[in-house]
Design a protein around this motif. Structure first.
Motif, PDB file in Angstrom:
ATOM      1  N   LEU A  61      11.988  32.129 -44.429  1.00  0.00           N
ATOM      2  CA  LEU A  61      13.179  32.750 -45.005  1.00  0.00           C
ATOM      3  C   LEU A  61      12.908  33.478 -46.316  1.00  0.00           C
ATOM      4  CD1 LEU A  61      15.659  29.792 -44.364  1.00  0.00           C
ATOM      5  CD2 LEU A  61      15.685  31.998 -43.194  1.00  0.00           C
ATOM      6  N   SER A  62      12.010  32.943 -47.147  1.00  0.00           N
ATOM      7  CA  SER A  62      11.784  33.527 -48.468  1.00  0.00           C
ATOM      8  C   SER A  62      10.519  34.370 -48.552  1.00  0.00           C
ATOM      9  CB  SER A  62      11.724  32.420 -49.532  1.00  0.00           C
ATOM     10  OG  SER A  62      12.980  31.824 -49.695  1.00  0.00           O
ATOM     11  N   ILE A  63       9.398  33.844 -48.048  1.00  0.00           N
ATOM     12  CA  ILE A  63       8.134  34.568 -48.155  1.00  0.00           C
ATOM     13  C   ILE A  63       8.111  35.736 -47.176  1.00  0.00           C
ATOM     14  CG2 ILE A  63       5.625  34.403 -48.097  1.00  0.00           C
ATOM     15  CD1 ILE A  63       7.017  32.789 -50.324  1.00  0.00           C
ATOM     16  N   LEU A  64       8.462  35.472 -45.920  1.00  0.00           N
ATOM     17  CA  LEU A  64       8.523  36.551 -44.938  1.00  0.00           C
ATOM     18  C   LEU A  64       9.808  37.358 -45.059  1.00  0.00           C
ATOM     19  CD1 LEU A  64       7.156  34.852 -41.674  1.00  0.00           C
ATOM     20  CD2 LEU A  64       5.923  36.196 -43.376  1.00  0.00           C
ATOM     21  N   LYS A  65      10.781  36.781 -45.788  1.00  0.00           N
ATOM     22  CA  LYS A  65      12.073  37.448 -46.012  1.00  0.00           C
ATOM     23  C   LYS A  65      12.786  37.784 -44.700  1.00  0.00           C
ATOM     24  CE  LYS A  65      10.666  39.394 -50.440  1.00  0.00           C
ATOM     25  NZ  LYS A  65      11.317  38.310 -51.198  1.00  0.00           N
ATOM     26  N   PHE A  66      12.682  36.875 -43.722  1.00  0.00           N
ATOM     27  CA  PHE A  66      13.399  37.058 -42.452  1.00  0.00           C
ATOM     28  C   PHE A  66      14.737  36.338 -42.567  1.00  0.00           C
ATOM     29  CE2 PHE A  66      14.575  36.942 -38.094  1.00  0.00           C
ATOM     30  CZ  PHE A  66      13.918  37.988 -37.497  1.00  0.00           C
ATOM     31  N   THR A  67      15.690  36.987 -43.193  1.00  0.00           N
ATOM     32  CA  THR A  67      16.981  36.355 -43.492  1.00  0.00           C
ATOM     33  C   THR A  67      18.044  36.775 -42.477  1.00  0.00           C
ATOM     34  OG1 THR A  67      17.380  38.139 -45.072  1.00  0.00           O
ATOM     35  CG2 THR A  67      16.522  36.072 -45.952  1.00  0.00           C
ATOM     36  N   TYR A  68      17.836  36.376 -41.240  1.00  0.00           N
ATOM     37  CA  TYR A  68      18.820  36.608 -40.176  1.00  0.00           C
ATOM     38  C   TYR A  68      19.223  35.240 -39.630  1.00  0.00           C
ATOM     39  CZ  TYR A  68      16.393  41.065 -40.572  1.00  0.00           C
ATOM     40  OH  TYR A  68      15.801  42.206 -41.056  1.00  0.00           O
ATOM     41  N   PRO A  69      20.160  34.568 -40.304  1.00  0.00           N
ATOM     42  CA  PRO A  69      20.411  33.145 -40.020  1.00  0.00           C
ATOM     43  C   PRO A  69      20.919  32.847 -38.623  1.00  0.00           C
ATOM     44  CG  PRO A  69      22.072  34.040 -41.498  1.00  0.00           C
ATOM     45  CD  PRO A  69      21.006  35.076 -41.381  1.00  0.00           C
ATOM     46  N   THR A  70      21.731  33.727 -38.032  1.00  0.00           N
ATOM     47  CA  THR A  70      22.231  33.407 -36.690  1.00  0.00           C
ATOM     48  C   THR A  70      21.081  33.363 -35.694  1.00  0.00           C
ATOM     49  OG1 THR A  70      22.724  35.755 -36.378  1.00  0.00           O
ATOM     50  CG2 THR A  70      24.536  34.342 -37.054  1.00  0.00           C
ATOM     51  N   LEU A  71      20.153  34.308 -35.816  1.00  0.00           N
ATOM     52  CA  LEU A  71      19.008  34.340 -34.913  1.00  0.00           C
ATOM     53  C   LEU A  71      18.041  33.214 -35.222  1.00  0.00           C
ATOM     54  CD1 LEU A  71      17.724  35.953 -32.583  1.00  0.00           C
ATOM     55  CD2 LEU A  71      16.493  37.278 -34.306  1.00  0.00           C
ATOM     56  N   PHE A  72      17.760  33.009 -36.505  1.00  0.00           N
ATOM     57  CA  PHE A  72      16.803  31.983 -36.913  1.00  0.00           C
ATOM     58  C   PHE A  72      17.282  30.588 -36.507  1.00  0.00           C
ATOM     59  CE2 PHE A  72      15.163  29.150 -40.381  1.00  0.00           C
ATOM     60  CZ  PHE A  72      13.835  29.192 -40.017  1.00  0.00           C
ATOM     61  N   GLN A  73      18.531  30.268 -36.833  1.00  0.00           N
ATOM     62  CA  GLN A  73      19.052  28.951 -36.492  1.00  0.00           C
ATOM     63  C   GLN A  73      19.320  28.823 -34.999  1.00  0.00           C
ATOM     64  OE1 GLN A  73      19.087  26.422 -38.305  1.00  0.00           O
ATOM     65  NE2 GLN A  73      18.640  27.363 -40.272  1.00  0.00           N
ATOM     66  N   GLY A  74      19.682  29.933 -34.348  1.00  0.00           N
ATOM     67  CA  GLY A  74      19.840  29.882 -32.897  1.00  0.00           C
ATOM     68  C   GLY A  74      18.545  29.543 -32.204  1.00  0.00           C
ATOM     69  N   TRP A  75      17.444  30.135 -32.690  1.00  0.00           N
ATOM     70  CA  TRP A  75      16.130  29.832 -32.127  1.00  0.00           C
ATOM     71  C   TRP A  75      15.762  28.367 -32.379  1.00  0.00           C
ATOM     72  CZ3 TRP A  75      12.710  32.777 -29.286  1.00  0.00           C
ATOM     73  CH2 TRP A  75      11.419  32.288 -29.149  1.00  0.00           C
ATOM     74  N   GLN A  76      16.003  27.888 -33.583  1.00  0.00           N
ATOM     75  CA  GLN A  76      15.700  26.503 -33.931  1.00  0.00           C
ATOM     76  C   GLN A  76      16.458  25.520 -33.046  1.00  0.00           C
ATOM     77  OE1 GLN A  76      16.566  25.926 -38.089  1.00  0.00           O
ATOM     78  NE2 GLN A  76      14.421  26.125 -38.649  1.00  0.00           N
ATOM     79  N   THR A  77      17.766  25.726 -32.935  1.00  0.00           N
ATOM     80  CA  THR A  77      18.573  24.783 -32.162  1.00  0.00           C
ATOM     81  C   THR A  77      18.273  24.880 -30.666  1.00  0.00           C
ATOM     82  OG1 THR A  77      20.381  26.413 -32.207  1.00  0.00           O
ATOM     83  CG2 THR A  77      20.447  24.639 -33.832  1.00  0.00           C
ATOM     84  N   LEU A  78      17.890  26.069 -30.189  1.00  0.00           N
ATOM     85  CA  LEU A  78      17.494  26.205 -28.787  1.00  0.00           C
ATOM     86  C   LEU A  78      16.242  25.399 -28.508  1.00  0.00           C
ATOM     87  CD1 LEU A  78      17.764  27.504 -25.989  1.00  0.00           C
ATOM     88  CD2 LEU A  78      16.420  29.447 -26.864  1.00  0.00           C
ATOM     89  N   VAL A  79      15.244  25.506 -29.392  1.00  0.00           N
ATOM     90  CA  VAL A  79      14.006  24.740 -29.230  1.00  0.00           C
ATOM     91  C   VAL A  79      14.304  23.246 -29.278  1.00  0.00           C
ATOM     92  CG1 VAL A  79      11.778  24.177 -30.293  1.00  0.00           C
ATOM     93  CG2 VAL A  79      12.515  26.559 -30.119  1.00  0.00           C
ATOM     94  N   GLY A  80      15.107  22.827 -30.273  1.00  0.00           N
ATOM     95  CA  GLY A  80      15.445  21.412 -30.387  1.00  0.00           C
ATOM     96  C   GLY A  80      16.232  20.904 -29.201  1.00  0.00           C
ATOM     97  N   GLY A  81      17.199  21.705 -28.724  1.00  0.00           N
ATOM     98  CA  GLY A  81      18.012  21.294 -27.580  1.00  0.00           C
ATOM     99  C   GLY A  81      17.199  21.183 -26.308  1.00  0.00           C
ATOM    100  N   VAL A  82      16.294  22.140 -26.072  1.00  0.00           N
ATOM    101  CA  VAL A  82      15.452  22.107 -24.870  1.00  0.00           C
ATOM    102  C   VAL A  82      14.531  20.897 -24.913  1.00  0.00           C
ATOM    103  CG1 VAL A  82      13.579  23.281 -23.657  1.00  0.00           C
ATOM    104  CG2 VAL A  82      15.570  24.583 -24.408  1.00  0.00           C
ATOM    105  N   PHE A  83      13.909  20.635 -26.063  1.00  0.00           N
ATOM    106  CA  PHE A  83      13.006  19.490 -26.178  1.00  0.00           C
ATOM    107  C   PHE A  83      13.749  18.177 -25.986  1.00  0.00           C
ATOM    108  CE2 PHE A  83       9.805  22.344 -27.539  1.00  0.00           C
ATOM    109  CZ  PHE A  83       8.594  21.665 -27.492  1.00  0.00           C
ATOM    110  N   LEU A  84      14.959  18.073 -26.556  1.00  0.00           N
ATOM    111  CA  LEU A  84      15.744  16.853 -26.388  1.00  0.00           C
ATOM    112  C   LEU A  84      16.139  16.668 -24.925  1.00  0.00           C
ATOM    113  CD1 LEU A  84      17.085  14.435 -27.700  1.00  0.00           C
ATOM    114  CD2 LEU A  84      19.071  15.864 -28.225  1.00  0.00           C
ATOM    115  N   HIS A  85      16.500  17.760 -24.247  1.00  0.00           N
ATOM    116  CA  HIS A  85      16.870  17.690 -22.836  1.00  0.00           C
ATOM    117  C   HIS A  85      15.676  17.255 -21.984  1.00  0.00           C
ATOM    118  CE1 HIS A  85      19.347  18.683 -19.318  1.00  0.00           C
ATOM    119  NE2 HIS A  85      18.247  19.229 -18.799  1.00  0.00           N
ATOM    120  N   VAL A  86      14.501  17.821 -22.264  1.00  0.00           N
ATOM    121  CA  VAL A  86      13.296  17.459 -21.503  1.00  0.00           C
ATOM    122  C   VAL A  86      12.935  15.998 -21.730  1.00  0.00           C
ATOM    123  CG1 VAL A  86      10.805  17.869 -21.307  1.00  0.00           C
ATOM    124  CG2 VAL A  86      12.376  19.814 -21.438  1.00  0.00           C
TER     125      VAL A  86
END
Length: 296
Positions: A27-52
């Motif tokens: 978020l700070s060093i790469l300055k990729f401040t697109y929270p809907t996409l960033f958090q959507g990706w995070q929660t998708l990974v977490g949700g898939v892993f929890l489901h598996v």
């Protein structure tokens, strides 16, 4: 058997540090401040892993009813507010400042419980909340790197965190376990954030992100999703095997370690007044743990 709690606790501290450092880097060093996409990706990974993990029998998820899901949706909405506003705040604030402001969630929890639920509180807990409020309130006055937008999102983050804790406590005992709640949180977040990514322009902006950092961003998001998932599992494991006071103690150690190490990794302008704000917050949190442990 005697080493189980320290092993889980230390692993929790390490993953807490790695999770926050990974998020801060993207978020700070790469300055990729697109929270809907960033958090959507995070929660998708977490949700898939929890489901598996559920399907292969590593964790237990109950077959909750539709009424259970609907009753938990307000908490899931607060969860989205926590991760979205948290990303916004963390991208603009130093980690020690962010974690100190995060402790202000205890103030929100305290006020809501006293005003709306008429819960009584001990003098020790009340004093700890006053110290936390003093620490949070003094930060903007002494932070030479003051960022208005960062503090704005941090306030929303701590408000959602405090309300989430109140809602979670009000639902106990509940037919939903901690993993059930997180399962609903993950998939509610994915749906909401995915639908919000296009209208806010995050997806378009992400596609225009410099190619040199694009693969690093995806690696960082994927790593953050895995670290967040493992951190959640360790937190649930720790919460189920130790007392609430011990769980708070490990969380306190994790935040302190993360804030301390971040001073040597990320840039921050630290002076005596700001250090006093941090120490006041630490003392307030330590008193809160003492109150939980002794019942004072």
């Amino acid at each position: 058997m005697y080493f189980r709690e320290p092993a889980v606790g230390l692993a929790f501290c390490i993953f807490y540090l790695a999770f926050n450092f990974t998020n801060k880097y993207v978020l700070s060093i790469l300055k990729f401040t697109y929270p809907t996409l960033f958090q959507g990706w995070q929660t998708l990974v977490g949700g898939v892993f929890l489901h598996v993990c559920w399907k292969i029998g590593w964790v237990e998820i109950n077959f909750f009813s539709r009424s259970d899901i609907i009753s938990w949706l307000p908490a899931s909405a607060f969860f989205v507010g926590i991760i979205y506003a948290g990303s916004r705040a963390l991208s603009r604030l130093p980690i020690p400042v962010f974690l100190t402001l995060h402790n202000g969630a205890e103030v929100v929890t305290y006020v809501v419980q006293r005003v709306f639920f008429r819960e009584q509180s001990s003098y020790v807990r009340s004093f700890s909340v006053i110290l936390l409020l003093m620490s949070v309130g003094s930060l903007p006055l002494h932070d030479v790197q003051f960022d208005k937008d960062g503090y704005f999102w941090a306030v929303i983050h701590l408000f959602c965190s405090g309300c989430y804790k109140v809602f979670q406590k009000s639902k106990k005992p509940s037919s939903l376990s901690d993993l059930d709640q997180q399962y609903i949180n993950y998939f509610f977040s994915v749906v909401l954030l995915a639908s919000a990514s296009h209208p806010t322009g995050d997806l378009i902006s992400a596609l225009e992100f410099p190619f040199l950092y694009f693969s690093i961003f995806h690696s960082g998001c994927f790593a953050s999703g895995i670290l967040g998932f493992l951190l959640m599992l360790l937190s649930v494991k720790l919460r189920s095997s130790v007392s609430p006071a011990h769980h708070l103690s490990w969380a306190f150690l994790a935040k302190g370690l993360t804030a301390l190490v971040s001073l040597f990794v990320f840039e921050i302008s630290l002076d005596i007044p700001l250090t006093i704000c941090f120490l006041t917050g630490c003392f307030g949190e330590a008193l809160l743990i003492y109150a939980e442990r002794t019942g004072a």
